[in-house]
Design an enzyme around this catalytic site. Structure first.
Site, PDB file in Angstrom:
ATOM      1  N   CYS A   1      -0.535  -5.193   7.735  1.00 25.33           N
ATOM      2  CA  CYS A   1      -0.289  -4.130   8.388  1.00 25.33           C
ATOM      3  C   CYS A   1       0.431  -4.483   9.958  1.00 25.33           C
ATOM      4  O   CYS A   1       1.166  -3.696  10.472  1.00 25.33           O
ATOM      5  CB  CYS A   1      -1.512  -3.218   8.814  1.00 25.33           C
TER       6      CYS A   1
ATOM      7  N   CYS B   1       0.985  -1.287   0.125  1.00 26.90           N
ATOM      8  CA  CYS B   1      -0.122   0.165  -0.136  1.00 26.90           C
ATOM      9  C   CYS B   1       0.966   1.251  -0.029  1.00 26.90           C
ATOM     10  O   CYS B   1       0.109   2.204  -0.265  1.00 26.90           O
ATOM     11  CB  CYS B   1      -0.883  -0.050   1.265  1.00 26.90           C
TER      12      CYS B   1
HETATM   13  S1  FES Z   1      -3.130  -0.913   4.313  1.00 32.15           S
HETATM   14 FE1  FES Z   1      -1.223  -0.312   4.430  1.00 32.15          FE
HETATM   15  S2  FES Z   1      -0.601  -0.774   6.273  1.00 32.15           S
HETATM   16 FE2  FES Z   1      -2.575  -1.235   6.499  1.00 32.15          FE
END
Ligand code: FES
Lengths: 139, 233
Positions: free
Chosen positions: A107, A37
């Protein structure tokens, strides 16, 4: 998506946000990112060189709610632990505690990586500051 | 899973006349629509090898002709089974087209087939300088938001804006550079397929692509973040 109560709690009241002096020889800094992400997390801890106990921990995370909660939880968990106890914390412990869904596993991996990276950094600093002692101790 | 080659599933037989279909959309013997053989990937769906350089015009043409042939309207009076197959194939067609048409999604997909883009897996960290940059940029963005929220002076705001604009140019240039890099490795991949390079060589190229994609996601994030903030500032 629906976050668990614990995630919401950490997200709304993050513990130990902030920073520690990067150049302090007893402070280890871990800066890691999640390529999925593009989010980043910085975790710092102040470690007592005599006792190896983590006396303080701070974090700053630019990322999703789960990443913030994971790092907030990580700082709570490592405080008061020894370095080797902290190294034993795994992302699955975090997943369990925060009831993270599968898509949010990365995460929690971020938080585990950050703990390890911070300790790594601290160890490296120690070697640099005491190379002579290490060299003789090795004989 | 073995590194990519052409993977049209070839073992399928027609449910109607039991002729071998070679994984085709329609039975070559009786013309009935066929179920998707397991493991049909998006490349095979279009009858393409797993190469990363695609003729987009040709892809689009194939897409249009297939979507016409597979369209559920043509199966209104067919059996329940055939109607379902046309729905399945049509929806896979759309996914396949959307993925292959985009050069970045295409690489991501190829790596995904090789199991290299798994969620939560330990990944090699991006270069520390890049992470520092991302972190610093995020701090500047925060600063800008706070200044705006607390009604900072025009001078402070324009100072911050100027800083962000500089950052924007820089990251857009980085994004262009990383895209070029991805294109370069993609070409290498195609060449490796052409020369039937061994699995070790292919694996190495895939790892390289993976690394480039990872870096790209941070850079793209920064570009988006700055754009958004500047649009609102
Ligand atoms: S979506 Fe990127 S760290 Fe959780």
């Amino acid at each position: 998506m629906a976050y668990s109560d614990k995630v919401v709690d950490h997200y709304e009241h993050p513990r130990n946000v902030g920073s520690l002096p990067k150049d302090d020889p007893n402070v280890g800094t871990g800066l890691v990112g999640a390529p999925e992400c593009g989010d980043v997390m910085r975790l710092q801890m102040k470690i007592n060189p005599e006792t190896q106990v983590i006396e303080e921990a701070k974090f700053k995370t630019f990322g999703c709610g789960s990443a913030i909660a994971s790092s907030s939880l990580a700082t709570e968990w490592v405080k008061g632990k020894t370095v080797s106890e902290a190294l034993a914390i795994s992302n699955t412990d975090i997943v369990r505690e925060l009831s993270l869904p599968p898509v949010k596993i990365h995460c929690s991996v971020l938080a585990e990586d950050a703990i390890k990276a911070a300790i790594e950094d601290w160890k490296k600093k120690k070697e640099v500051s005491a190379p002579a002692a290490n060299a003789t101790a090795g004989n | 899973m073995s590194a990519a080659t052409t993977t049209a599933a070839t073992s399928a037989n027609c449910g109607n006349c039991s002729a071998a279909t070679g994984g085709a959309h329609f039975c070559p013997a009786c013309g009935k629509i066929q179920p998707l053989p397991r493991g049909t990937d998006y490349f095979a769906f279009f009858g393409l090898p797993q190469k990363l350089t695609l003729d987009l015009e040709q892809l689009e043409q194939k897409f249009h002709s297939l979507s016409w042939k597979l369209h559920p309207d043509h199966f209104a009076r067919a059996s329940e089974d055939e109607r379902q197959l046309s729905l399945d194939r049509s929806s896979q067609l759309n996914d396949a087209y959307r993925t292959l048409r985009d050069p970045v999604a295409r690489v991501e997909y190829l790596l995904g087939l090789a199991g290299m883009r798994k969620e939560g897996q330990k990944k090699q960290q991006a270069p520390p300088e890049l992470l520092e940059e991302v972190f610093e940029l995020n701090e500047s963005l925060d600063e800008l938001r706070e200044t705006r929220a607390s009604g900072g002076t025009a001078a402070t705001m324009s100072g911050l804006r100027a800083k962000l604009e500089t950052a924007q140019h820089k990251f857009e240039a980085s994004l262009a550079a990383v895209d070029l890099e991805l294109a370069r490795v993609s070409t290498e991949w195609d060449a490796a397929l052409d020369s039937s390079a061994d699995d070790a060589a292919k694996k190495k190229l895939m790892e390289k692509m993976n690394e480039v994609l990872n870096r790209r996601s941070y850079i793209r994030n920064m570009v988006n973040g700055v754009r958004q903030e500047l649009a609102g500032a």
